[in-house]
Design a protein around this motif. Structure first.
Motif, PDB file in Angstrom:
ATOM      1  N   TYR A 174     -26.130 -10.474 -17.990  1.00 39.20           N
ATOM      2  CA  TYR A 174     -26.804 -10.538 -16.691  1.00 39.20           C
ATOM      3  C   TYR A 174     -28.004 -11.485 -16.745  1.00 39.20           C
ATOM      4  O   TYR A 174     -28.875 -11.323 -17.601  1.00 39.20           O
ATOM      5  CB  TYR A 174     -27.250  -9.129 -16.315  1.00 39.20           C
ATOM      6  CG  TYR A 174     -28.046  -9.020 -15.047  1.00 39.20           C
ATOM      7  CD1 TYR A 174     -27.561  -9.552 -13.852  1.00 39.20           C
ATOM      8  CD2 TYR A 174     -29.280  -8.370 -15.024  1.00 39.20           C
ATOM      9  CE1 TYR A 174     -28.304  -9.443 -12.686  1.00 39.20           C
ATOM     10  CE2 TYR A 174     -30.015  -8.250 -13.861  1.00 39.20           C
ATOM     11  CZ  TYR A 174     -29.520  -8.792 -12.693  1.00 39.20           C
ATOM     12  OH  TYR A 174     -30.244  -8.672 -11.534  1.00 39.20           O
ATOM     13  N   GLY A 223     -34.989  -2.561  -4.905  1.00 36.69           N
ATOM     14  CA  GLY A 223     -34.008  -2.098  -5.904  1.00 36.69           C
ATOM     15  C   GLY A 223     -34.422  -2.580  -7.279  1.00 36.69           C
ATOM     16  O   GLY A 223     -33.639  -3.175  -8.012  1.00 36.69           O
ATOM     17  N   ASP A 275     -36.995   1.781  -5.386  1.00 44.60           N
ATOM     18  CA  ASP A 275     -35.624   2.036  -5.833  1.00 44.60           C
ATOM     19  C   ASP A 275     -35.256   3.466  -5.462  1.00 44.60           C
ATOM     20  O   ASP A 275     -36.108   4.345  -5.373  1.00 44.60           O
ATOM     21  CB  ASP A 275     -35.512   1.849  -7.357  1.00 44.60           C
ATOM     22  CG  ASP A 275     -34.082   1.589  -7.792  1.00 44.60           C
ATOM     23  OD1 ASP A 275     -33.763   0.428  -8.105  1.00 44.60           O
ATOM     24  OD2 ASP A 275     -33.273   2.539  -7.789  1.00 44.60           O
ATOM     25  N   ASP A 330     -35.415   4.371  -0.084  1.00 43.42           N
ATOM     26  CA  ASP A 330     -34.363   3.448   0.317  1.00 43.42           C
ATOM     27  C   ASP A 330     -35.023   2.128   0.757  1.00 43.42           C
ATOM     28  O   ASP A 330     -36.144   2.140   1.280  1.00 43.42           O
ATOM     29  CB  ASP A 330     -33.600   4.093   1.480  1.00 43.42           C
ATOM     30  CG  ASP A 330     -32.579   3.162   2.053  1.00 43.42           C
ATOM     31  OD1 ASP A 330     -31.623   2.854   1.344  1.00 43.42           O
ATOM     32  OD2 ASP A 330     -32.761   2.734   3.208  1.00 43.42           O
ATOM     33  N   ALA A 352     -32.648  -8.582  -6.663  1.00 41.62           N
ATOM     34  CA  ALA A 352     -31.760  -9.096  -7.712  1.00 41.62           C
ATOM     35  C   ALA A 352     -30.607  -8.116  -7.922  1.00 41.62           C
ATOM     36  O   ALA A 352     -30.840  -6.989  -8.373  1.00 41.62           O
ATOM     37  CB  ALA A 352     -32.547  -9.277  -9.017  1.00 41.62           C
TER      38      ALA A 352
HETATM   39  C1  LIG Z   1     -27.723  -3.397 -10.508  1.00 37.75           C
HETATM   40  S1  LIG Z   1     -29.271  -2.657 -10.331  1.00 37.75           S
HETATM   41  C2  LIG Z   1     -30.376  -4.060 -10.347  1.00 37.75           C
HETATM   42  C3  LIG Z   1     -31.779  -3.676 -10.759  1.00 37.75           C
HETATM   43  C4  LIG Z   1     -32.778  -4.839 -10.842  1.00 37.75           C
HETATM   44  N1  LIG Z   1     -33.004  -5.434  -9.544  1.00 37.75           N
HETATM   45  C5  LIG Z   1     -32.344  -5.867 -11.851  1.00 37.75           C
HETATM   46  O1  LIG Z   1     -32.141  -7.025 -11.486  1.00 37.75           O
HETATM   47  O2  LIG Z   1     -32.191  -5.497 -13.028  1.00 37.75           O
HETATM   48  C6  LIG Z   1     -29.297  -2.163  -8.628  1.00 37.75           C
HETATM   49  C7  LIG Z   1     -30.472  -1.252  -8.286  1.00 37.75           C
HETATM   50  O3  LIG Z   1     -30.574  -1.174  -6.855  1.00 37.75           O
HETATM   51  C8  LIG Z   1     -30.867   0.154  -6.497  1.00 37.75           C
HETATM   52  N2  LIG Z   1     -30.407   0.340  -5.115  1.00 37.75           N
HETATM   53  C9  LIG Z   1     -29.156   0.156  -4.624  1.00 37.75           C
HETATM   54  N3  LIG Z   1     -29.122   0.380  -3.293  1.00 37.75           N
HETATM   55  C10 LIG Z   1     -30.400   0.711  -2.939  1.00 37.75           C
HETATM   56  C11 LIG Z   1     -31.020   1.041  -1.694  1.00 37.75           C
HETATM   57  N4  LIG Z   1     -30.328   1.088  -0.545  1.00 37.75           N
HETATM   58  N5  LIG Z   1     -32.353   1.332  -1.686  1.00 37.75           N
HETATM   59  C12 LIG Z   1     -33.076   1.277  -2.846  1.00 37.75           C
HETATM   60  N6  LIG Z   1     -32.531   0.970  -4.052  1.00 37.75           N
HETATM   61  C13 LIG Z   1     -31.215   0.685  -4.096  1.00 37.75           C
HETATM   62  C14 LIG Z   1     -30.138   1.004  -7.525  1.00 37.75           C
HETATM   63  O4  LIG Z   1     -30.669   2.306  -7.629  1.00 37.75           O
HETATM   64  C15 LIG Z   1     -30.325   0.176  -8.797  1.00 37.75           C
HETATM   65  O5  LIG Z   1     -31.460   0.546  -9.511  1.00 37.75           O
END
Ligand SMILES: C[S@@+](CC[C@H](N)C(=O)[O-])C[C@H]1O[C@@H](n2cnc3c(N)ncnc32)[C@H](O)[C@@H]1O
Length: 283
Positions: free
Chosen positions: A106, A132, A153, A175, A193
């Protein structure tokens, strides 16, 4: 579960069906039965079992509604259940950094940083919101370019990992939409991201991000490519979006945007096609 690991899906489904006779109200068992049937190719019966699971867990923390869409038993969806995303990442949190960087290669946060420094050389940002933020990989990549860094998050366990890195000035469990609504004209940089792949309809988020940004504000995010129009939930239970469709949604809330193709992670040793967007509010 060992039967499933060996690819013996019908045998796993038979065993789980017997277990469910003894414990018919066990949600995890019902979901495992449905999933085994799906893997065995028994799609109609799998759909029946996923619906029974939903009756036991209406919040859908295991994501049965997404499976029903993938099976074609439910119409296309524009969102994933909040309880599902929260549980998925709570379970993932402790091994997230290793899994993403070593297994999936990643690079999203580094690519976002490079895109920002290329587009805005020498610019520093006063106030950044990392949507997130997860375990904070994006925060680590951007920390030296921003004065105040906030993260939001859904997953408490992802946020606990971010907290350990001590790079955010504040993190909130909420959210994306809830967090943005509370902060009009607050930020000069908002990042997402590998996050908007958990959201189908991006229009409400784009509107709220543009309101949460100040003048000359910058929004940078990554998505997965969908070759046909609109957006779609894939079998990986992530959404992909058509770049032209995303561009059309950005036109009204933002003054300018650029879209750059790229791949930010690999799945089963294959690059996942994606794109990176920089959108800007008017000066
Ligand atoms: C694949 S991870 C990416 C984390 C970080 N941005 C990175 O690049 O490492 C996706 C994150 O988005 C959060 N997430 C997904 N949908 C969300 C929402 N509607 N509101 C807040 N957080 C969300 C998940 O809990 C997770 O921690």
């Amino acid at each position: 579960m060992q039967l499933r690991e060996r690819g013996e899906f019908t045998a796993a489904a038979d065993l789980l069906a017997q277990a469910m006779e003894l414990a018919p109200h066990w949600p995890e068992g019902r979901f495992a039965l449905a999933e085994s049937l799906m893997l065995a190719g028994e799609h109609d019966q799998a759909a029946v079992e996923f619906k029974s699971y939903l009756a036991l867990d209406p919040a859908d923390s295991m994501g049965a509604s997404a499976k029903l869409v993938i099976l074609g038993a439910n119409p296309a969806t524009a969102e994933l259940p909040r309880a599902y995303v929260e549980r998925l990442f709570d379970q993932y949190a402790a091994r997230f950094d290793t899994a993403l960087i070593e297994d999936l290669k990643y690079t999203g946060p580094q690519r976002i940083r490079e895109a920002i420094t290329a587009r805005f050389p020498q610019r520093r940002f006063d106030h950044c919101l990392d949507l997130g933020c997860g375990t904070g990989l994006m925060g680590v990549a951007i920390r030296d370019l921003v004065d105040r860094l906030e993260g939001v998050d859904l997953s408490a366990k992802m946020l606990a990992e971010a907290h350990k890195k001590r790079i955010y000035d504040a993190v909130t469990q909420d959210d994306i939409l809830g967090a943005l609504r509370q902060k009009p004209s607050t930020y000069d940089l908002i990042l997402a991201a590998d996050v908007l792949v958990y959201v189908g309809d991006l229009a409400p988020i784009f509107t709220l991000v543009s309101s949460a940004l100040k003048k000359s504000g910058v929004f940078v995010f990554t998505l997965q490519v969908l070759a046909v129009a609109g957006f779609r939930l894939g079998t990986d239970q992530r959404f992909s979006h058509n770049p032209t469709y995303v561009a059309s949604l950005l036109e009204k809330p933002f003054a300018a945007h650029t879209i750059t193709p790229g791949s930010f992670r690999r799945e089963r040793e294959v690059d996942v096609p994606g794109f990176l967007v920089i959108a800007e509010t008017a000066a």
